[in-house]
Design a protein around this motif. Sequence first.
Motif, PDB file in Angstrom:
ATOM      1  N   SER A  40      28.780  16.901 -20.973  1.00 38.74           N
ATOM      2  CA  SER A  40      27.895  17.500 -21.978  1.00 38.74           C
ATOM      3  C   SER A  40      26.638  16.664 -22.186  1.00 38.74           C
ATOM      4  CB  SER A  40      28.647  17.654 -23.303  1.00 38.74           C
ATOM      5  OG  SER A  40      29.740  18.535 -23.161  1.00 38.74           O
ATOM      6  N   LYS A  41      26.792  15.340 -22.139  1.00 32.91           N
ATOM      7  CA  LYS A  41      25.639  14.472 -22.370  1.00 32.91           C
ATOM      8  C   LYS A  41      24.602  14.618 -21.261  1.00 32.91           C
ATOM      9  CE  LYS A  41      24.360   9.742 -23.543  1.00 32.91           C
ATOM     10  NZ  LYS A  41      24.846   8.392 -23.913  1.00 32.91           N
ATOM     11  N   LEU A  42      25.049  14.633 -20.001  1.00 36.30           N
ATOM     12  CA  LEU A  42      24.107  14.799 -18.896  1.00 36.30           C
ATOM     13  C   LEU A  42      23.514  16.203 -18.886  1.00 36.30           C
ATOM     14  CD1 LEU A  42      25.837  12.950 -15.906  1.00 36.30           C
ATOM     15  CD2 LEU A  42      23.927  12.171 -17.308  1.00 36.30           C
ATOM     16  N   HIS A  43      24.337  17.198 -19.171  1.00 40.68           N
ATOM     17  CA  HIS A  43      23.847  18.577 -19.178  1.00 40.68           C
ATOM     18  C   HIS A  43      22.767  18.769 -20.233  1.00 40.68           C
ATOM     19  CE1 HIS A  43      23.869  22.879 -20.265  1.00 40.68           C
ATOM     20  NE2 HIS A  43      24.069  23.060 -18.969  1.00 40.68           N
ATOM     21  N   ASP A  44      22.971  18.194 -21.406  1.00 39.79           N
ATOM     22  CA  ASP A  44      21.987  18.343 -22.478  1.00 39.79           C
ATOM     23  C   ASP A  44      20.662  17.682 -22.114  1.00 39.79           C
ATOM     24  OD1 ASP A  44      23.860  19.698 -23.915  1.00 39.79           O
ATOM     25  OD2 ASP A  44      24.467  17.976 -25.142  1.00 39.79           O
ATOM     26  N   GLN A  45      20.718  16.583 -21.355  1.00 38.08           N
ATOM     27  CA  GLN A  45      19.486  15.898 -20.968  1.00 38.08           C
ATOM     28  C   GLN A  45      18.746  16.642 -19.857  1.00 38.08           C
ATOM     29  OE1 GLN A  45      19.796  11.352 -20.851  1.00 38.08           O
ATOM     30  NE2 GLN A  45      21.952  11.946 -20.808  1.00 38.08           N
ATOM     31  N   LEU A  46      19.501  17.238 -18.935  1.00 43.05           N
ATOM     32  CA  LEU A  46      18.883  17.874 -17.774  1.00 43.05           C
ATOM     33  C   LEU A  46      18.517  19.333 -18.022  1.00 43.05           C
ATOM     34  CD1 LEU A  46      21.190  16.443 -14.956  1.00 43.05           C
ATOM     35  CD2 LEU A  46      18.846  15.762 -15.469  1.00 43.05           C
ATOM     36  N   PHE A  47      19.292  20.018 -18.841  1.00 42.63           N
ATOM     37  CA  PHE A  47      19.097  21.458 -19.019  1.00 42.63           C
ATOM     38  C   PHE A  47      18.977  21.828 -20.491  1.00 42.63           C
ATOM     39  CE2 PHE A  47      21.704  20.740 -15.204  1.00 42.63           C
ATOM     40  CZ  PHE A  47      20.876  21.293 -14.239  1.00 42.63           C
ATOM     41  N   SER A  48      18.264  20.994 -21.241  1.00 42.26           N
ATOM     42  CA  SER A  48      18.124  21.257 -22.674  1.00 42.26           C
ATOM     43  C   SER A  48      17.376  22.554 -22.945  1.00 42.26           C
ATOM     44  CB  SER A  48      17.398  20.087 -23.346  1.00 42.26           C
ATOM     45  OG  SER A  48      16.115  19.893 -22.754  1.00 42.26           O
ATOM     46  N   SER A  49      16.468  22.935 -22.038  1.00 40.03           N
ATOM     47  CA  SER A  49      15.682  24.152 -22.250  1.00 40.03           C
ATOM     48  C   SER A  49      16.434  25.413 -21.844  1.00 40.03           C
ATOM     49  CB  SER A  49      14.374  24.072 -21.454  1.00 40.03           C
ATOM     50  OG  SER A  49      14.636  23.981 -20.061  1.00 40.03           O
ATOM     51  N   VAL A  50      17.584  25.242 -21.197  1.00 44.15           N
ATOM     52  CA  VAL A  50      18.335  26.397 -20.692  1.00 44.15           C
ATOM     53  C   VAL A  50      19.558  26.691 -21.543  1.00 44.15           C
ATOM     54  CG1 VAL A  50      19.568  27.346 -18.712  1.00 44.15           C
ATOM     55  CG2 VAL A  50      17.543  25.920 -18.355  1.00 44.15           C
ATOM     56  N   GLY A  51      20.251  25.643 -21.949  1.00 42.46           N
ATOM     57  CA  GLY A  51      21.485  25.835 -22.696  1.00 42.46           C
ATOM     58  C   GLY A  51      22.656  26.116 -21.770  1.00 42.46           C
ATOM     59  N   GLU A  52      23.757  26.513 -22.349  1.00 41.14           N
ATOM     60  CA  GLU A  52      24.955  26.799 -21.568  1.00 41.14           C
ATOM     61  C   GLU A  52      24.780  28.097 -20.777  1.00 41.14           C
ATOM     62  OE1 GLU A  52      27.644  25.167 -20.962  1.00 41.14           O
ATOM     63  OE2 GLU A  52      27.248  23.450 -22.274  1.00 41.14           O
ATOM     64  N   PRO A  53      25.220  28.113 -19.519  1.00 44.38           N
ATOM     65  CA  PRO A  53      25.089  29.335 -18.713  1.00 44.38           C
ATOM     66  C   PRO A  53      26.008  30.441 -19.207  1.00 44.38           C
ATOM     67  CG  PRO A  53      26.370  27.682 -17.536  1.00 44.38           C
ATOM     68  CD  PRO A  53      25.840  27.006 -18.769  1.00 44.38           C
ATOM     69  N   VAL A  54      25.589  31.668 -18.962  1.00 41.52           N
ATOM     70  CA  VAL A  54      26.380  32.843 -19.335  1.00 41.52           C
ATOM     71  C   VAL A  54      26.860  33.513 -18.053  1.00 41.52           C
ATOM     72  CG1 VAL A  54      26.369  35.065 -20.511  1.00 41.52           C
ATOM     73  CG2 VAL A  54      25.044  33.149 -21.446  1.00 41.52           C
ATOM     74  N   TYR A  55      28.174  33.729 -17.952  1.00 37.16           N
ATOM     75  CA  TYR A  55      28.764  34.318 -16.747  1.00 37.16           C
ATOM     76  C   TYR A  55      29.218  35.742 -17.049  1.00 37.16           C
ATOM     77  CZ  TYR A  55      29.138  29.329 -15.631  1.00 37.16           C
ATOM     78  OH  TYR A  55      28.875  28.001 -15.427  1.00 37.16           O
ATOM     79  N   SER A  56      28.843  36.659 -16.180  1.00 35.89           N
ATOM     80  CA  SER A  56      29.300  38.040 -16.350  1.00 35.89           C
ATOM     81  C   SER A  56      30.691  38.196 -15.746  1.00 35.89           C
ATOM     82  CB  SER A  56      28.331  39.009 -15.666  1.00 35.89           C
ATOM     83  OG  SER A  56      28.361  38.836 -14.259  1.00 35.89           O
ATOM     84  N   THR A  57      31.462  39.103 -16.308  1.00 37.81           N
ATOM     85  CA  THR A  57      32.823  39.347 -15.816  1.00 37.81           C
ATOM     86  C   THR A  57      32.808  39.790 -14.356  1.00 37.81           C
ATOM     87  OG1 THR A  57      33.489  40.003 -18.048  1.00 37.81           O
ATOM     88  CG2 THR A  57      34.944  40.641 -16.238  1.00 37.81           C
ATOM     89  N   GLU A  58      31.828  40.587 -13.993  1.00 44.74           N
ATOM     90  CA  GLU A  58      31.734  41.080 -12.618  1.00 44.74           C
ATOM     91  C   GLU A  58      31.535  39.934 -11.632  1.00 44.74           C
ATOM     92  OE1 GLU A  58      28.972  44.143  -9.936  1.00 44.74           O
ATOM     93  OE2 GLU A  58      28.538  43.799 -12.065  1.00 44.74           O
ATOM     94  N   ASN A  59      30.640  39.006 -11.967  1.00 41.51           N
ATOM     95  CA  ASN A  59      30.385  37.873 -11.070  1.00 41.51           C
ATOM     96  C   ASN A  59      31.596  36.953 -10.968  1.00 41.51           C
ATOM     97  OD1 ASN A  59      27.796  38.703 -10.446  1.00 41.51           O
ATOM     98  ND2 ASN A  59      26.846  37.508 -12.090  1.00 41.51           N
ATOM     99  N   ILE A  60      32.311  36.787 -12.064  1.00 41.22           N
ATOM    100  CA  ILE A  60      33.513  35.946 -12.039  1.00 41.22           C
ATOM    101  C   ILE A  60      34.563  36.553 -11.117  1.00 41.22           C
ATOM    102  CG2 ILE A  60      35.428  35.062 -13.430  1.00 41.22           C
ATOM    103  CD1 ILE A  60      33.494  34.898 -15.790  1.00 41.22           C
ATOM    104  N   GLU A  61      34.769  37.855 -11.227  1.00 47.87           N
ATOM    105  CA  GLU A  61      35.765  38.526 -10.383  1.00 47.87           C
ATOM    106  C   GLU A  61      35.369  38.460  -8.909  1.00 47.87           C
ATOM    107  OE1 GLU A  61      36.014  42.422 -11.967  1.00 47.87           O
ATOM    108  OE2 GLU A  61      37.253  41.841 -13.710  1.00 47.87           O
ATOM    109  N   LYS A  62      34.086  38.623  -8.613  1.00 49.08           N
ATOM    110  CA  LYS A  62      33.630  38.523  -7.228  1.00 49.08           C
ATOM    111  C   LYS A  62      33.863  37.117  -6.678  1.00 49.08           C
ATOM    112  CE  LYS A  62      30.024  42.090  -7.217  1.00 49.08           C
ATOM    113  NZ  LYS A  62      28.558  42.342  -7.080  1.00 49.08           N
ATOM    114  N   SER A  63      33.602  36.110  -7.506  1.00 46.80           N
ATOM    115  CA  SER A  63      33.787  34.724  -7.070  1.00 46.80           C
ATOM    116  C   SER A  63      35.252  34.438  -6.781  1.00 46.80           C
ATOM    117  CB  SER A  63      33.268  33.767  -8.146  1.00 46.80           C
ATOM    118  OG  SER A  63      31.895  33.967  -8.383  1.00 46.80           O
ATOM    119  N   ILE A  64      36.134  34.923  -7.644  1.00 55.21           N
ATOM    120  CA  ILE A  64      37.570  34.708  -7.441  1.00 55.21           C
ATOM    121  C   ILE A  64      38.038  35.377  -6.154  1.00 55.21           C
ATOM    122  CG2 ILE A  64      39.858  35.206  -8.371  1.00 55.21           C
ATOM    123  CD1 ILE A  64      38.669  34.915 -11.165  1.00 55.21           C
ATOM    124  N   MET A  65      37.603  36.612  -5.919  1.00 53.75           N
ATOM    125  CA  MET A  65      37.988  37.326  -4.702  1.00 53.75           C
ATOM    126  C   MET A  65      37.478  36.599  -3.456  1.00 53.75           C
ATOM    127  SD  MET A  65      37.370  41.304  -5.830  1.00 53.75           S
ATOM    128  CE  MET A  65      37.628  41.828  -4.137  1.00 53.75           C
TER     129      MET A  65
END
Length: 314
Positions: A40-65
């Motif tokens: 969390s500490k490194l992520h906040d320093q590197l991607f403070s302008s982006v925040g936490e990523p949002v994953y769609s259910t469709e993309n998660i299912e495709k990745s698992i398959m």
Amino acid sequence: MLLRQCLSQRFHQTFRFCLYHYRLSSTCRKNPLGIQMLSSKLHDQLFSSVGEPVYSTENIEKSIMHLQQFDLGSNESEILDNIEFDLPPLEGTNLNKHFEIIAQKQSEPYVDLIHKLIKADIPPRPTQWQYVKGWTKYSEDDQTPISVDYPNEHVLVFDVETLVCEGNFPVLAVALSPNHWYSWCSSRLIDEEFRLKSNVELNDMIPMESNSSIPSLIIGHNVGFDRTYIKEQYQFESTAMRFLDTMSLHIMCSGFTHAQRLQYQAFEKGSSLKKSDKDDITEEEGLDEQYLSMLLASEKDKDAKAYVKIRNTQ
């Protein structure tokens, strides 16, 4: 009693180990596939302008398959200790801007030199070249050539000629700055000393700079070849001299030249150029007739190694 103590110690060790990994697993960042991410500490320093990523259910299912097709993702990945330390502040609002700004700062002196050369009113080429040792500087009026230790310029177009049959020595060189032309002659050429020594020495190389801390730029076609004959490039101390290769720029923008493409295709097939290609190359590229004859002669030998050897004799 002793057995009970051993079992008790083993239990406590196992319990502490499990508790540690439970806490680690509960505090580390993971994506929906269970793969550990940056702390969390490194992520906040590197991607403070982006925040936490949002994953769609469709993309998660495709990745698992997709992972399951390669028998991946069925087991949880190993959880490592979170790496946390303070980074230098970003130069921009995100990582792309950060590296773009750094690149601009580092290349700015050399980009300015390129613009200086482009905008310059190039002096006319000398009508007569001086046949003397070392560097000669030619004035704009072409009347008073002066012997100098090196071109006292920050940006130069540079070219070197060698005499391969006599050794791997630089023989002649010419340079052009926004204000002056320069020529260089080897002392071995003037004194006809090529056969006295077979080894190249540092004094045989071409001096190009005096102050290694001042940014300077050398421009040439396949300039990596010319660079090998510059004296200061063999010193242990780093310099601020940089090189710009116009051949690389051409290939980057336009790909191979006609001659390069034909040679590459012939090499890939393990053969040589066809006779029908000779006129096209001579007309479009102005290549040396003897070199073309050597290429065409290799038609009798289909071995790729022999073909490469012939190509390298240019």
